[in-house]
Design a protein around this motif. Structure first.
Motif, mmCIF file in Angstrom:
data_model
loop_
_atom_site.group_PDB
_atom_site.id
_atom_site.type_symbol
_atom_site.label_atom_id
_atom_site.label_comp_id
_atom_site.label_asym_id
_atom_site.label_seq_id
_atom_site.Cartn_x
_atom_site.Cartn_y
_atom_site.Cartn_z
ATOM 1 N N ALA A 41 -8.580 -5.405 -1.997
ATOM 2 C CA ALA A 41 -7.977 -5.952 -3.221
ATOM 3 C C ALA A 41 -6.535 -5.446 -3.290
ATOM 4 O O ALA A 41 -6.225 -4.379 -2.750
ATOM 5 N N GLU A 42 -5.673 -6.198 -3.931
ATOM 6 C CA GLU A 42 -4.254 -5.797 -3.952
ATOM 7 C C GLU A 42 -3.988 -4.614 -4.861
ATOM 8 O O GLU A 42 -4.680 -4.435 -5.866
ATOM 9 N N PRO A 43 -2.975 -3.848 -4.520
ATOM 10 C CA PRO A 43 -2.599 -2.748 -5.410
ATOM 11 C C PRO A 43 -2.106 -3.311 -6.740
ATOM 12 O O PRO A 43 -1.561 -4.406 -6.781
ATOM 13 N N GLU A 44 -2.291 -2.541 -7.781
ATOM 14 C CA GLU A 44 -1.729 -2.984 -9.062
ATOM 15 C C GLU A 44 -0.257 -2.676 -9.074
ATOM 16 O O GLU A 44 0.177 -1.661 -8.543
ATOM 17 N N THR A 45 0.519 -3.562 -9.622
ATOM 18 C CA THR A 45 1.960 -3.351 -9.664
ATOM 19 C C THR A 45 2.497 -3.783 -11.016
ATOM 20 O O THR A 45 1.948 -4.704 -11.631
#
Ligand code: HEM
Length: 414
Positions: A41-45
């Motif tokens: 899953a993508e990192p939160e940014t």
């Protein structure tokens, strides 16, 4: 966070990038041992909505094949960040590293002409002079922070000289490139979303203004520098627009500074950790330094990854990918792939061949500054190790970033 088996590994977790280097390397070895690339899953940014996730390409064969097929694995959706960046970032951070052909070919053609061997050769003499004066000052100062006093200074001075940036602007350039490549490190960025965006764009804007002013001055009175060459480069009627010049300039100062500085800091750490390799190098520096520099870049992998996005469905080494899928090319892991590098965690300055992908895989986006970086590393290490052969590193203060394997501070003793 500690990694205990595959389930404990999350490349999108900020804490993963703060793990001790040996633990990080062990985690990538586990990922390489899996039959297929793992999906994360993508990192939160703070900058964007969470995207669809990505395949982590950790094996050498995958990184190389993706690099060789830029029509399938494109850079135009963003190469330097896993999340898609909002459009307003493109103005400053949308240079050739983040675009595809035909625009990429056109930009690379124009800048390659300006980045000519003649211009680089002219700066080789500067590299030697600057390296000598940095070591003079180091000897006068005594034990100190190696990053601020040595590693950060050479690449900064060289890239600024090449561009024609006056010395009184160096600190401003360094401060802004630090902000741009600060990763998740709280020392440089903030958790506050709006403030983070404002700071990043502010750093881009400050650098863009600097080059726009310089280019205007050079258009009136050209000098022997890269900004003059770029401002006047005209190839078959093609010329950089001022926005292209600004974003290329930002790419160059960021890519030219932080990477080479990181490699130099790791060099001192590695030569401290492996005294046998230092002794081997010192015993015949002229014939072994070139190999040592390649091994330092392999081992340190200053640029940890670049991203590519699939332009169509494609099968690679048994894995099916679909149009729009994101893949992340972990150079750091490919450079430790036991299928290519025997005993990869061993730092071995005589490793040969050493086909590392520290400057990127083979393909259109291969590092434009690789030759310059090799010259800077070679000249600086020769100067340092012949004049201060006993210099050693203490405990590093590492940058918390998934993108740059950076060192913020590194005490040195001699
Ligand atoms: C040890 C030092 C360095 C390392 C490890 C490094 C690493 C890399 C990597 C991995 C890429 C590939 C990007 C991709 O495939 O998407 C790249 C591209 C690039 N690098 Fe470097 N680099 C270094 C030094 C430099 C220097 C000194 C400069 C300039 C003065 C520079 C300028 C560039 C530029 C302009 C690109 C983009 C090329 C393109 O997209 O066509 N780099 N670098």
């Amino acid at each position: 966070m500690t990694v205990t088996g595959m389930d404990g590994i999350d490349l999108s977790a900020t804490e993963f990038w703060g793990l001790p280097l040996a633990e990080r390397a062990a985690a990538f070895a586990l990922l390489r041992a899996q039959p297929r690339p793992r999906f994360f899953a993508e990192p939160e940014t703070p900058f964007a909505e969470q995207g669809p996730g990505y395949y982590a390409l950790v094996r050498y064969a995958d990184v190389v094949e993706a690099s060789r097929h830029p029509d399938v694995f494109c850079s135009g959706k963003g190469a330097t960040s896993i999340p898609d960046l909002p459009a307003e970032f493109n103005e400053y951070f949308g240079s050739m590293i983040n675009i595809d052909d035909p625009r990429h070919a056109r930009l690379r053609r124009i800048v390659s002409r300006a980045f000519s061997p003649r211009l680089i050769a002219k700066f080789e003499a500067d590299v030697r002079r600057v390296a000598a004066s940095i070591v003079d000052e180091l000897l006068a100062t005594g034990p100190c922070d190696f990053v601020a006093n040595v590693a950060a200074r050479l690449p900064l001075k060289i890239i600024c000289d090449m561009m024609g940036i006056p010395a009184d602007q160096y600190d401003m350039v360094l401060a802004n490139t630090n902000i741009i490549l600060s990763g998740a490190d709280p020392e440089f960025l903030t958790e506050d979303l709006d403030e983070a965006v404002v700071r990043l764009l502010g750093a881009g804007q400050a650098l863009a203004e600097l080059v726009t002013d310089l280019a205007a001055a050079r258009a009136q009175a050209p000098a022997e520098d890269l900004v003059s060459a770029l401002a006047t480069a005209n190839i078959d009627g093609e010329q950089l627009t001022s926005a292209e010049l600004a974003s290329f300039f930002i790419l160059l100062v960021v890519a030219g500074n932080e990477t080479t500085r990181t490699a130099l800091s790791h060099a001192l750490m590695l030569l401290t950790e492996y005294p046998d390799q230092r002794a081997l190098l010192l015993a015949d520096i002229e014939s072994r330094l070139e190999g040592a520099v390649e091994e330092i870049v392999r081992y340190a992998s200053p640029v940890v990854f670049m991203r590519r996005t699939l332009t169509c469905d494609y099968t690679m080494n048994g894995q099916d990918y679909h149009e729009g899928d994101k893949t992340v090319l972990y150079y750091y892991s490919a450079n430790r792939d036991e299928a290519v590098f025997a005993d990869p965690e061993r730092f071995d300055i005589t490793r040969s061949p050493n086909p590392h992908v520290g400057y990127g895989g083979p393909g259109r986006h291969y590092c434009l500054g690789a030759h310059l970086a090799r010259r800077e590393l070679t000249v600086m290490l020769r100067e340092l190790l012949t004049r201060v052969p006993g210099i050693t590193a203490g405990e590093p203060d590492r940058l918390l970033s998934s993108f740059i394997n950076g060192i913020k501070r590194l005490p040195c003793e001699f």
